[in-house]
Design a protein around this motif. Structure first.
Motif, PDB file in Angstrom:
ATOM      1  N   ASP A  31     -24.416 -25.469  52.579  1.00 52.14           N
ATOM      2  CA  ASP A  31     -25.655 -25.244  53.330  1.00 52.14           C
ATOM      3  C   ASP A  31     -25.349 -25.181  54.822  1.00 52.14           C
ATOM      4  OD1 ASP A  31     -27.142 -25.384  50.980  1.00 52.14           O
ATOM      5  OD2 ASP A  31     -27.623 -27.497  51.246  1.00 52.14           O
ATOM      6  N   PHE A  32     -24.584 -26.180  55.281  1.00 49.55           N
ATOM      7  CA  PHE A  32     -24.241 -26.250  56.697  1.00 49.55           C
ATOM      8  C   PHE A  32     -23.451 -25.026  57.129  1.00 49.55           C
ATOM      9  CE2 PHE A  32     -20.733 -27.074  59.606  1.00 49.55           C
ATOM     10  CZ  PHE A  32     -21.434 -27.351  60.783  1.00 49.55           C
ATOM     11  N   ALA A  33     -22.494 -24.575  56.306  1.00 53.18           N
ATOM     12  CA  ALA A  33     -21.642 -23.449  56.693  1.00 53.18           C
ATOM     13  C   ALA A  33     -22.466 -22.188  56.931  1.00 53.18           C
ATOM     14  CB  ALA A  33     -20.585 -23.212  55.616  1.00 53.18           C
ATOM     15  N   VAL A  34     -23.399 -21.906  56.020  1.00 55.66           N
ATOM     16  CA  VAL A  34     -24.243 -20.715  56.173  1.00 55.66           C
ATOM     17  C   VAL A  34     -25.108 -20.845  57.419  1.00 55.66           C
ATOM     18  CG1 VAL A  34     -26.131 -19.391  55.144  1.00 55.66           C
ATOM     19  CG2 VAL A  34     -24.243 -20.201  53.709  1.00 55.66           C
ATOM     20  N   TRP A  35     -25.736 -22.020  57.573  1.00 56.15           N
ATOM     21  CA  TRP A  35     -26.610 -22.254  58.730  1.00 56.15           C
ATOM     22  C   TRP A  35     -25.835 -22.157  60.039  1.00 56.15           C
ATOM     23  CZ3 TRP A  35     -25.863 -26.263  62.193  1.00 56.15           C
ATOM     24  CH2 TRP A  35     -26.865 -26.479  63.126  1.00 56.15           C
ATOM     25  N   HIS A  36     -24.655 -22.768  60.101  1.00 57.05           N
ATOM     26  CA  HIS A  36     -23.898 -22.806  61.341  1.00 57.05           C
ATOM     27  C   HIS A  36     -23.439 -21.410  61.747  1.00 57.05           C
ATOM     28  CE1 HIS A  36     -20.377 -23.945  63.961  1.00 57.05           C
ATOM     29  NE2 HIS A  36     -21.317 -24.728  64.434  1.00 57.05           N
ATOM     30  N   ARG A  37     -23.014 -20.606  60.773  1.00 54.71           N
ATOM     31  CA  ARG A  37     -22.606 -19.240  61.097  1.00 54.71           C
ATOM     32  C   ARG A  37     -23.790 -18.423  61.620  1.00 54.71           C
ATOM     33  NH1 ARG A  37     -18.110 -16.619  60.035  1.00 54.71           N
ATOM     34  NH2 ARG A  37     -16.339 -17.761  59.173  1.00 54.71           N
ATOM     35  N   ASP A  38     -24.951 -18.587  60.998  1.00 53.81           N
ATOM     36  CA  ASP A  38     -26.136 -17.868  61.472  1.00 53.81           C
ATOM     37  C   ASP A  38     -26.491 -18.309  62.898  1.00 53.81           C
ATOM     38  OD1 ASP A  38     -26.300 -16.497  59.116  1.00 53.81           O
ATOM     39  OD2 ASP A  38     -27.888 -17.741  58.262  1.00 53.81           O
ATOM     40  N   TRP A  39     -26.441 -19.609  63.128  1.00 55.80           N
ATOM     41  CA  TRP A  39     -26.795 -20.156  64.445  1.00 55.80           C
ATOM     42  C   TRP A  39     -25.823 -19.666  65.517  1.00 55.80           C
ATOM     43  CZ3 TRP A  39     -25.201 -25.323  66.776  1.00 55.80           C
ATOM     44  CH2 TRP A  39     -25.985 -25.626  67.900  1.00 55.80           C
ATOM     45  N   MET A  40     -24.527 -19.672  65.173  1.00 54.03           N
ATOM     46  CA  MET A  40     -23.513 -19.291  66.151  1.00 54.03           C
ATOM     47  C   MET A  40     -23.425 -17.777  66.338  1.00 54.03           C
ATOM     48  SD  MET A  40     -22.365 -22.008  67.441  1.00 54.03           S
ATOM     49  CE  MET A  40     -20.897 -21.450  68.305  1.00 54.03           C
ATOM     50  N   SER A  41     -24.074 -16.995  65.487  1.00 52.34           N
ATOM     51  CA  SER A  41     -24.056 -15.545  65.663  1.00 52.34           C
ATOM     52  C   SER A  41     -25.137 -15.090  66.638  1.00 52.34           C
ATOM     53  CB  SER A  41     -24.243 -14.837  64.317  1.00 52.34           C
ATOM     54  OG  SER A  41     -25.541 -15.080  63.799  1.00 52.34           O
ATOM     55  N   GLY A  42     -26.040 -15.997  67.029  1.00 50.83           N
ATOM     56  CA  GLY A  42     -27.117 -15.659  67.946  1.00 50.83           C
ATOM     57  C   GLY A  42     -26.786 -16.047  69.378  1.00 50.83           C
TER      58      GLY A  42
END
Length: 247
Positions: free
Chosen positions: A230-241
């Motif tokens: 869960d964290f990995a998907v969320w963190h990648r989305d967050w860091m892509s913005g």
């Protein structure tokens, strides 16, 4: 401690308090002044982490991707093993300990994770079941000096063995009997699924689950609300913005 403090401030104040600010302002007065200042007002707490469908592979987190890449340069070497050995004093119920460990593995999705590939990209693959049995070795028949020497050799042998990241579980566990009231629990993972803070989960889960097994009652410990995938998907989305540009 600084990471825990800034994380708690972030949650309590609903704003982003970067860990480095704890080092830049190592006093209560200094941190309070920064929080009250203009520099702190523009920061926003990250969005909550949503739960994902664990039936599909998840991307590696950025931290996992770094470890995975370095592992490819050192295939066959035990560079990222994270070993631990814990002396358990007093009477022990080996069967209850085994059941508690199996329950912990069932609860902690990351302990059932292998690293595969989809196309050219490495991904996390969560398995429904892995072998969570605890192999047992009795060293109590040796004399006192031989026991510790034999234990040290066995631990070195285990630590020196690399993991195949494509095959779960990415942990090894052993229980050694030194005497009737003295055991050593060896638990080693690969760093791609585990770090120093992860041992807090290990200690808390094993303490609660073993206690429940000894008492013959179900555990009242709630399941984790968020998994590492869960964290990995969320963190990648967050860091892509815009957060990546801000950092």
């Amino acid at each position: 401690l600084v990471a825990q403090m800034t994380a708690r401030l972030s949650r309590t104040l609903d704003r982003d308090v970067p860990m480095r600010k704890g080092f830049e302002h190592p006093t209560v007065a200094g941190m309070a002044a920064w929080l009250e200042g203009d520099r702190g007002r523009g920061s926003v707490a990250p969005p909550p982490i949503p739960h994902r469908d664990s039936a599909t592979p998840a991307p590696l987190s950025l931290m996992q991707q770094r470890v995975w890449y370095l592992e490819q340069l050192q295939v066959g070497l035990a560079v990222f093993n994270v070993p631990s050995a814990h002396r358990l004093r007093g009477p022990i119920d080996i069967e209850a300990l085994g059941r508690a460990f199996a329950l912990m593995v069932r609860r902690q999705e990351v302990l059932r994770t292998a690293i595969g590939t989809v196309g050219d990209a490495p991904v996390q693959i969560v398995l429904d079941e892995v072998d969570a049995s605890i192999p047992f070795e009795d060293l109590s028949g040796l004399n006192a000096e031989q026991r510790e020497g034999a234990l040290a050799r066995r631990l070195r042998d285990e630590i020196s063995q690399p993991f195949d990241l494509t095959r779960a579980p990415l942990f090894r566990v052993r229980l050694f009997r030194i005497a009737a009231d003295h055991h050593v629990l060896f638990f080693m993972t690969h760093h791609i699924i585990w770090d120093g803070w992860s041992f807090d989960l290990f200690y808390e889960d094993m303490s609660a689950l073993y206690g429940a097994e000894l008492a013959g009652r179900p555990t009242d410990r709630p399941l984790p609300k968020v998994t590492y995938s869960d964290f990995a998907v969320w963190h990648r989305d967050w860091m892509s913005g815009p957060e990546l540009a801000r950092q």
